[in-house]
Structures are given as structure tokens and as C-alpha cells.
Design an enzyme around this catalytic site. Sequence first.
Site, PDB file in Angstrom:
ATOM      1  N   GLN A 120      22.278  38.113  -2.461  1.00  0.00           N
ATOM      2  CA  GLN A 120      22.108  39.431  -2.094  1.00  0.00           C
ATOM      3  C   GLN A 120      23.073  39.590  -1.034  1.00  0.00           C
ATOM      4  OE1 GLN A 120      19.757  41.218   1.465  1.00  0.00           O
ATOM      5  NE2 GLN A 120      19.164  42.187  -0.344  1.00  0.00           N
ATOM      6  N   CYS A 135      19.901  47.380   5.161  1.00  0.00           N
ATOM      7  CA  CYS A 135      18.927  46.712   6.126  1.00  0.00           C
ATOM      8  C   CYS A 135      18.996  47.653   7.296  1.00  0.00           C
ATOM      9  CB  CYS A 135      20.062  45.345   6.511  1.00  0.00           C
ATOM     10  SG  CYS A 135      20.159  44.367   8.181  1.00  0.00           S
TER      11      CYS A 135
HETATM   12  C1  LIG Z   1      12.836  38.316   9.339  1.00  0.00           C
HETATM   13  C2  LIG Z   1      12.819  40.339   8.341  1.00  0.00           C
HETATM   14  C3  LIG Z   1      14.163  39.769   7.456  1.00  0.00           C
HETATM   15  C4  LIG Z   1      14.610  40.624   6.455  1.00  0.00           C
HETATM   16  N1  LIG Z   1      15.876  40.327   6.636  1.00  0.00           N
HETATM   17  C5  LIG Z   1      16.209  41.091   4.961  1.00  0.00           C
HETATM   18  C6  LIG Z   1      17.370  40.832   4.121  1.00  0.00           C
HETATM   19  O1  LIG Z   1      18.771  39.316   4.453  1.00  0.00           O
HETATM   20  N2  LIG Z   1      18.022  41.992   2.912  1.00  0.00           N
HETATM   21  C7  LIG Z   1      17.250  43.180   2.564  1.00  0.00           C
HETATM   22  O2  LIG Z   1      17.325  44.084   2.103  1.00  0.00           O
HETATM   23  N3  LIG Z   1      15.929  42.849   3.243  1.00  0.00           N
HETATM   24  C8  LIG Z   1      15.785  42.091   4.298  1.00  0.00           C
HETATM   25  N4  LIG Z   1      14.563  42.784   5.384  1.00  0.00           N
HETATM   26  C9  LIG Z   1      13.801  43.449   4.413  1.00  0.00           C
HETATM   27  C10 LIG Z   1      12.617  42.719   3.450  1.00  0.00           C
HETATM   28  O3  LIG Z   1      12.902  42.433   2.426  1.00  0.00           O
HETATM   29  C11 LIG Z   1      11.658  43.950   2.990  1.00  0.00           C
HETATM   30  O4  LIG Z   1      12.216  45.530   2.482  1.00  0.00           O
HETATM   31  C12 LIG Z   1      11.174  44.336   4.142  1.00  0.00           C
HETATM   32  O5  LIG Z   1       9.946  43.472   4.728  1.00  0.00           O
HETATM   33  C13 LIG Z   1       9.551  45.000   3.852  1.00  0.00           C
HETATM   34  O6  LIG Z   1       8.376  44.457   2.718  1.00  0.00           O
HETATM   35  P1  LIG Z   1       7.206  43.438   2.841  1.00  0.00           P
HETATM   36  O7  LIG Z   1       6.633  44.759   3.877  1.00  0.00           O
HETATM   37  O8  LIG Z   1       7.193  43.054   1.747  1.00  0.00           O
HETATM   38  O9  LIG Z   1       7.875  42.912   4.116  1.00  0.00           O
HETATM   39  C14 LIG Z   1      13.761  41.564   5.770  1.00  0.00           C
HETATM   40  C15 LIG Z   1      12.808  41.877   7.270  1.00  0.00           C
HETATM   41  C16 LIG Z   1      12.598  40.602   7.155  1.00  0.00           C
HETATM   42  C17 LIG Z   1      10.595  41.323   7.850  1.00  0.00           C
END
Ligand SMILES: Cc1cc2nc3c(=O)[nH]c(=O)nc-3n(C[C@H](O)[C@H](O)[C@H](O)COP(=O)(O)O)c2cc1C
Length: 326
Positions: A72, A101
Site C-alpha cells: 500500500q 487514512c
Molecule cells: C492501528 C491502525 C492502523 C491502520 N493503518 C492503516 C493503513 O496503513 N492504511 C489504511 O488504508 N488503513 C489503515 N487503517 C484502517 C484499517 O485498514 C481499516 O480500514 C479500519 O481499521 C476499519 O476496519 P476494521 O474495523 O476491520 O479494523 C488502520 C487502522 C488502525 C486501527
Amino acid sequence: MEAKNKNINIEDIKVIQAPLAGISDVVFRSLIRKYNSNCLMTTEMISSEMLCNNPNPRIIEFNDFEYPLAFQLVGHKVDKMTKAAQILEPFASMIDINCGCPVKKVIVSGDGSAMMKTPELAFDIIQSIKQATNLPVSAKFRLGWTKDEENFIEFGKTLEKAGVSFVTLHARTRSQMYEGKADWKKIKLLVDELNIPVFANGDIKTINDAKNCLDLTGAKGVSIGRGIMGDFTLPYRIEKYIQDKIIIPEPDFNLKINMLKEHLRLEVEHMGEANGVKFMRKFYSYYISSLRNASKYRSRLVLMEKEEEILEAIDEILSIHNRNIG
Ligand SMILES: Cc1cc2nc3c(=O)[nH]c(=O)nc-3n(C[C@H](O)[C@H](O)[C@H](O)COP(=O)(O)O)c2cc1C
């Protein structure tokens, strides 16, 4: 584990491990494979600027049994994003563009979810990467900047025109950060409007969540992030359900503790004891969340600095747990 071919067949993908900065490193992803998942892995977001200045940073480390593996990229400059994709082409199965993000230090320069305010730039970046490499490109974005500025349908259509192979929608706005519930109904609206696959993201933490979300949205598959923290079997269990309607039960506490110990051991091996122990502090609450006194145990674990000491404390927690249920 066996090396795999780096090429991706997007048709086969039902589950994506969502990118998690500071979490989804090479060890994290390798453990997901160990627990049998064929999901598409995603690296943490990698700054295109940083990669152009240092083409071999630690953040791009991977194992060849991890494939298919998306790298990514985050950034807003067409030339830097394109150059970064070219640097990654020899080892990437595909490139994912971060348009979601929400954190300040990323959006201030127009990166991450700020890209949703400049769809023409996202279009140019995707087209340029597609012209300069042979890699498939995908993008991950949110509903929009705020509730009143939701533009995920127009944005998705723009990216489709630019040539992305699929999109992942995190069903929250930028201003929501990670608060509130992901609004899966909006994902259905996008599925209905696009001709490319849409993956659903946000709050999918169980097989039941995956089932409900797919039933509601008609998405091609799911992207799961935080649900994997503390349970590396989740991607496999969701895949098994989607493919064969087989429900594999959640791992019990003993298995979770074994995962935690292996995770700790491998991170310490990977980054050395001081950094590995510090890194693992983010994970304890997820692994031991089912315990009655979880926060008390976590507070103890995060103060420890030696792997050996942590392993002893974990064994003690496990024996207290087993005594209590025995
Ligand atoms: C600690 C953390 C780091 C994340 N880093 C990224 C990232 O590097 N790139 C991205 O597109 N989303 C990032 N996200 C978002 C997640 O990919 C995801 O969209 C979000 O957590 C919702 O999905 P979930 O409920 O399954 O966690 C991050 C989320 C968290 C909590």
C-alpha cells in the site's frame, strides 16, 4: 512454509487483510498465513516520498510464502507515487492506494483521506502507475470527508475510470476517524454503482459480521483489520465460511495464548528484544480481552522489558485462567 507465485488472481480473493500501520508487519502477515488463510495480504501504508529516498526500508520486508501481497502506497505526487510503484514492482502482487487514512500528519500534505478532495489527482496517480508498471492497482477509501460531504460514489466511479481492479470502502467518513459504527448500507450503494468488485471494510470482527455485511451489501468480499489482532485464525475462518459455509469456532484462550507467545517470540527475533517487546504492547489487550481482569494483567505486561519475564507472566495468567474455569 512454501514460496508462492507473486501473481494475483483477483477473482479468487474473498478476504483481504486490511493494512494496519504499526501492526501488519511481516511477522503479523506470516502468522495469518500460518493459520491457513489464502487472503490477500496488505503491507502497512508506505510513504512514496520515503521509498523514493530509501528504496530498501524495513517496512517493505516480506516472505515469499505471503503472496498474494499488496503493497500500500500513500502520497499525493504523481511522479513519486509512480516511482515508488516501480521500485515495488519486482516483489508486489499489486499496489493499493491509500485514500482513507484520517490522521493529521498524513492529511496535512493532501495524502490519505485528503485524496478524496482531489479525485482528479487520484485518477492521475492510478493511470500513471498503470502505464508505468504491469501491476494491478486498487484503492481504499472512506465515505467522504464529513457526513455532509460524502462523495464515495463519484470517487469510486472516478477510480474505476482510471483503471483500478477493485476498491475497498471503509464505511466511515474521515471526520469519524474510528468512532461510531461503520455504515454498511453505504457499501451496497457503491456495489450497485460500480462494475468492478467492491470489498467491504469496517467492524467485521466475526464470521457472523462477515455474513451479515455480505448479505446486506452484495460486496465481493470483506477486508478485515482490527479483528485479526489477537486472533490470526479469523481470515481463514471467514474464508471457510464464505467458500464452504463451514463455521470454524473461535480459538479458545489456550490457543490465543499460544499465538501471543509465538507473536512475541517472532517479533523479538525480527526486531530485537527492546523493540520487539515495545511493539507487542499494542497487542496484549486484544489477546486477553476475554479475561475478567484483562486491564489489570495488561497494565502489568506493558511495564515489562524482557521477553523471558513476559513469557513467565503470560504462563501465570494462563494457569490462573485454567484454574478458574477448571
Ligand atoms: C492501528 C491502525 C492502523 C491502520 N493503518 C492503516 C493503513 O496503513 N492504511 C489504511 O488504508 N488503513 C489503515 N487503517 C484502517 C484499517 O485498514 C481499516 O480500514 C479500519 O481499521 C476499519 O476496519 P476494521 O474495523 O476491520 O479494523 C488502520 C487502522 C488502525 C486501527
